[in-house]
Design an enzyme around this catalytic site. Structure first.
Site, PDB file in Angstrom:
ATOM      1  N   ASP A  30    -122.341  41.923 -16.879  1.00 46.37           N
ATOM      2  CA  ASP A  30    -123.656  41.919 -17.509  1.00 46.37           C
ATOM      3  C   ASP A  30    -123.741  40.750 -18.498  1.00 46.37           C
ATOM      4  O   ASP A  30    -122.706  40.316 -19.022  1.00 46.37           O
ATOM      5  CB  ASP A  30    -123.836  43.250 -18.260  1.00 46.37           C
ATOM      6  CG  ASP A  30    -125.304  43.557 -18.493  1.00 46.37           C
ATOM      7  OD1 ASP A  30    -126.160  42.823 -17.966  1.00 46.37           O
ATOM      8  OD2 ASP A  30    -125.591  44.536 -19.203  1.00 46.37           O
ATOM      9  N   LYS A  77    -131.023  46.248 -13.432  1.00 42.71           N
ATOM     10  CA  LYS A  77    -129.957  45.399 -12.876  1.00 42.71           C
ATOM     11  C   LYS A  77    -128.649  46.188 -12.720  1.00 42.71           C
ATOM     12  O   LYS A  77    -128.030  46.157 -11.656  1.00 42.71           O
ATOM     13  CB  LYS A  77    -129.736  44.165 -13.780  1.00 42.71           C
ATOM     14  CG  LYS A  77    -130.976  43.278 -13.853  1.00 42.71           C
ATOM     15  CD  LYS A  77    -130.784  42.076 -14.738  1.00 42.71           C
ATOM     16  CE  LYS A  77    -130.651  42.375 -16.214  1.00 42.71           C
ATOM     17  NZ  LYS A  77    -131.825  43.031 -16.814  1.00 42.71           N
ATOM     18  N   THR A  78    -128.273  46.929 -13.760  1.00 42.09           N
ATOM     19  CA  THR A  78    -127.035  47.719 -13.677  1.00 42.09           C
ATOM     20  C   THR A  78    -127.179  48.799 -12.606  1.00 42.09           C
ATOM     21  O   THR A  78    -126.254  49.053 -11.826  1.00 42.09           O
ATOM     22  CB  THR A  78    -126.757  48.387 -15.056  1.00 42.09           C
ATOM     23  OG1 THR A  78    -126.916  47.408 -16.068  1.00 42.09           O
ATOM     24  CG2 THR A  78    -125.370  48.979 -15.105  1.00 42.09           C
ATOM     25  N   ARG A  86    -136.606  51.515 -18.606  1.00 41.70           N
ATOM     26  CA  ARG A  86    -135.820  52.030 -19.752  1.00 41.70           C
ATOM     27  C   ARG A  86    -136.738  52.514 -20.857  1.00 41.70           C
ATOM     28  O   ARG A  86    -136.504  53.557 -21.465  1.00 41.70           O
ATOM     29  CB  ARG A  86    -134.862  50.960 -20.283  1.00 41.70           C
ATOM     30  CG  ARG A  86    -134.091  51.452 -21.514  1.00 41.70           C
ATOM     31  CD  ARG A  86    -133.013  50.498 -21.989  1.00 41.70           C
ATOM     32  NE  ARG A  86    -131.953  50.375 -21.020  1.00 41.70           N
ATOM     33  CZ  ARG A  86    -131.398  49.211 -20.682  1.00 41.70           C
ATOM     34  NH1 ARG A  86    -131.810  48.093 -21.237  1.00 41.70           N
ATOM     35  NH2 ARG A  86    -130.441  49.173 -19.789  1.00 41.70           N
ATOM     36  N   THR A 120    -130.524  37.986 -18.400  1.00 45.67           N
ATOM     37  CA  THR A 120    -131.928  37.939 -18.800  1.00 45.67           C
ATOM     38  C   THR A 120    -132.345  36.479 -18.970  1.00 45.67           C
ATOM     39  O   THR A 120    -133.502  36.193 -19.211  1.00 45.67           O
ATOM     40  CB  THR A 120    -132.104  38.663 -20.153  1.00 45.67           C
ATOM     41  OG1 THR A 120    -131.094  38.186 -21.047  1.00 45.67           O
ATOM     42  CG2 THR A 120    -131.964  40.154 -20.011  1.00 45.67           C
TER      43      THR A 120
HETATM   44  P1  ADP Z   1    -130.753  46.744 -16.903  1.00 46.36           P
HETATM   45  O1  ADP Z   1    -129.331  46.731 -16.403  1.00 46.36           O
HETATM   46  O2  ADP Z   1    -131.651  45.792 -16.166  1.00 46.36           O
HETATM   47  O3  ADP Z   1    -130.841  46.566 -18.396  1.00 46.36           O
HETATM   48  P2  ADP Z   1    -130.683  49.549 -16.121  1.00 46.36           P
HETATM   49  O4  ADP Z   1    -130.190  49.419 -14.720  1.00 46.36           O
HETATM   50  O5  ADP Z   1    -129.682  49.992 -17.155  1.00 46.36           O
HETATM   51  O6  ADP Z   1    -131.390  48.199 -16.598  1.00 46.36           O
HETATM   52  O7  ADP Z   1    -131.937  50.553 -16.073  1.00 46.36           O
HETATM   53  C1  ADP Z   1    -132.456  51.188 -17.263  1.00 46.36           C
HETATM   54  C2  ADP Z   1    -132.879  52.603 -16.942  1.00 46.36           C
HETATM   55  O8  ADP Z   1    -134.017  52.599 -16.097  1.00 46.36           O
HETATM   56  C3  ADP Z   1    -131.806  53.431 -16.237  1.00 46.36           C
HETATM   57  O9  ADP Z   1    -131.794  54.729 -16.819  1.00 46.36           O
HETATM   58  C4  ADP Z   1    -132.264  53.519 -14.813  1.00 46.36           C
HETATM   59  O10 ADP Z   1    -131.913  54.739 -14.256  1.00 46.36           O
HETATM   60  C5  ADP Z   1    -133.771  53.363 -14.908  1.00 46.36           C
HETATM   61  N1  ADP Z   1    -134.308  52.569 -13.775  1.00 46.36           N
HETATM   62  C6  ADP Z   1    -134.294  51.228 -13.694  1.00 46.36           C
HETATM   63  N2  ADP Z   1    -134.886  50.823 -12.561  1.00 46.36           N
HETATM   64  C7  ADP Z   1    -135.283  51.926 -11.912  1.00 46.36           C
HETATM   65  C8  ADP Z   1    -135.981  52.146 -10.667  1.00 46.36           C
HETATM   66  N3  ADP Z   1    -136.390  51.126  -9.907  1.00 46.36           N
HETATM   67  N4  ADP Z   1    -136.219  53.417 -10.287  1.00 46.36           N
HETATM   68  C9  ADP Z   1    -135.818  54.427 -11.084  1.00 46.36           C
HETATM   69  N5  ADP Z   1    -135.177  54.296 -12.279  1.00 46.36           N
HETATM   70  C10 ADP Z   1    -134.918  53.053 -12.692  1.00 46.36           C
END
Ligand code: ADP
Length: 352
Positions: A130, A85-86, A238, A179
């Site tokens: 977030d 998401k981030t 992650r 979430t």
């Molecule tokens: P969230 O905000 O949903 O908790 P993040 O955006 O922080 O998740 O993603 C977690 C990690 O996974 C980051 O290091 C990101 O670079 C990697 N990541 C997430 N989605 C992808 C994707 N579709 N392709 C490549 N890397 C991804």
């Protein structure tokens, strides 16, 4: 080396002690700080693996906003932690050629926190919040007019001396991540023009993410090793990237190499007490507890009491994966092991 790391959000799971897990999708401090990890964030749609449906909807919305020279509509992204998401918020900012400012809802405590954030925005910029389901009511109400009319309606003073003041804001995009979609009030939810779910990733997508990251950190990972890592990553980038970093630590310290074979992955995971199904000691304790209950459905609170754990921690962190791999059933009368789950415990009994 600490096997299980600080990945539990104390606010959400207040009873849980500082026992920390590699296979938990919540962010850990190392992942907030580490420059190389942040560099791994894909910045274009092409680099962002998977989520094809979501990417094509967003692509259209972004192109249409660029064509109309307007900010993107407010966007709500929902899905489990660690799914991107981030990353997507930064990616959208990159595509819109604008800045993304980041905040987390629990840190926006007082009305003046959100006012400060909104007044700090420039035309077209993105504000990413977030855990938006955790906004307090006052903050949420201030956001309504900000989102709808790009206007802040503030009440200054108290009682009889109270005055209303309106401040115009630049047109901006709010990207909210959550979430827990159901915990967002409907007035807030209705103000998002775009709402997108982020799904778990399949093994091929995770493998691709693992291989891309391995290249970035100069690891030579063979095909089978990346496949095995992807299989136990719980559908979550992650976790995949975290496991890869721990395997790299193991390889560099124990075998002094940057070449990662299948055997090495297995050895490293064994040393972290993660088995070939991707289950760690907490998962196994949970399953054994159910087994001891002789196949009678058992309530979540009783399991939590039996394991000395917090029930929301078990519900949101441990159970979803056990259900996805078919080891656990949630029934109206309680939790039950499936036959697959029983077989797993029987065949691993010596290790518990
Ligand atoms: P969230 O905000 O949903 O908790 P993040 O955006 O922080 O998740 O993603 C977690 C990690 O996974 C980051 O290091 C990101 O670079 C990697 N990541 C997430 N989605 C992808 C994707 N579709 N392709 C490549 N890397 C991804």
């Amino acid at each position: 080396m600490a096997i299980i790391s600080s990945n539990i959000d104390d606010n959400e799971f207040p009873l849980r002690k500082k026992e920390l897990r590699l296979v938990d999708s919540k962010i850990i401090p190392e992942e907030k700080r580490n420059h190389k990890i942040n560099l791994a964030r894909p910045v274009t749609f092409r680099e962002f693996i998977g989520q094809e449906q979501l990417k094509s909807s967003l692509r259209i919305a972004i192109d249409a906003s660029i064509y109309r020279k307007e900010p993107l509509e407010h966007t709500l992204l929902y899905g489990q932690p660690g799914l991107g998401k981030t990353t997507l918020a930064f990616l959208i900012a990159h595509e819109m050629k604008t800045k993304c400012r980041i905040a987390t809802a629990p840190a926006i405590e007082r009305p003046r926190d959100i006012v400060g954030l909104l007044l700090g925005l420039k035309e077209g910029e993105i504000l990413f919040i977030d855990e938006i389901h955790r906004l307090n009511r006052l903050t949420e109400e201030l956001l309504y007019s900000a989102m709808e009319d790009f206007r802040l309606d503030l009440t200054m003073g108290a009682n009889r001396g109270a005055r209303c003041r309106t401040i115009n804001l630049p047109r901006f995009t709010l990207i909210g991540a959550t979430t827990k979609l159901a915990s967002i009030s409907s007035p807030l939810r209705d103000r998002f023009g775009i709402s997108q779910k982020i799904e778990f990733y399949n093994n091929d997508e995770l493998k691709q993410i693992i291989l891309n990251f391995a290249r970035l950190i100069n690891l030579n990972l063979d095909d089978e090793a990346s496949h095995n890592l992807s299989r136990i990553s719980r559908g979550t980038p992650r976790i995949a990237l975290r496991l890869l970093r721990r395997v790299r630590d193991y390889a560099q310290v124990v075998t002094k190499t940057n070449v990662i074979s299948t055997n090495l992955v297995r050895e490293a995971l064994n040393s972290f007490q993660i088995d070939e199904k991707g289950l760690d000691s907490l998962d196994r304790q949970y399953l054994s507890f159910l087994k001891q209950n002789n196949n009678i459905p058992i309530g979540l609170d009783s399991i939590a009491a039996g394991l000395g754990d917090d029930s929301s921690m078990l519900e949101f962190v441990v159970e979803p994966y056990l259900m996805r791999i078919g080891f656990l059933m949630r029934t109206p009368r309680g939790r039950l092991l499936t036959d697959l789950g029983k077989n797993y415990i029987d065949s691993n009994n010596d290790n518990f």
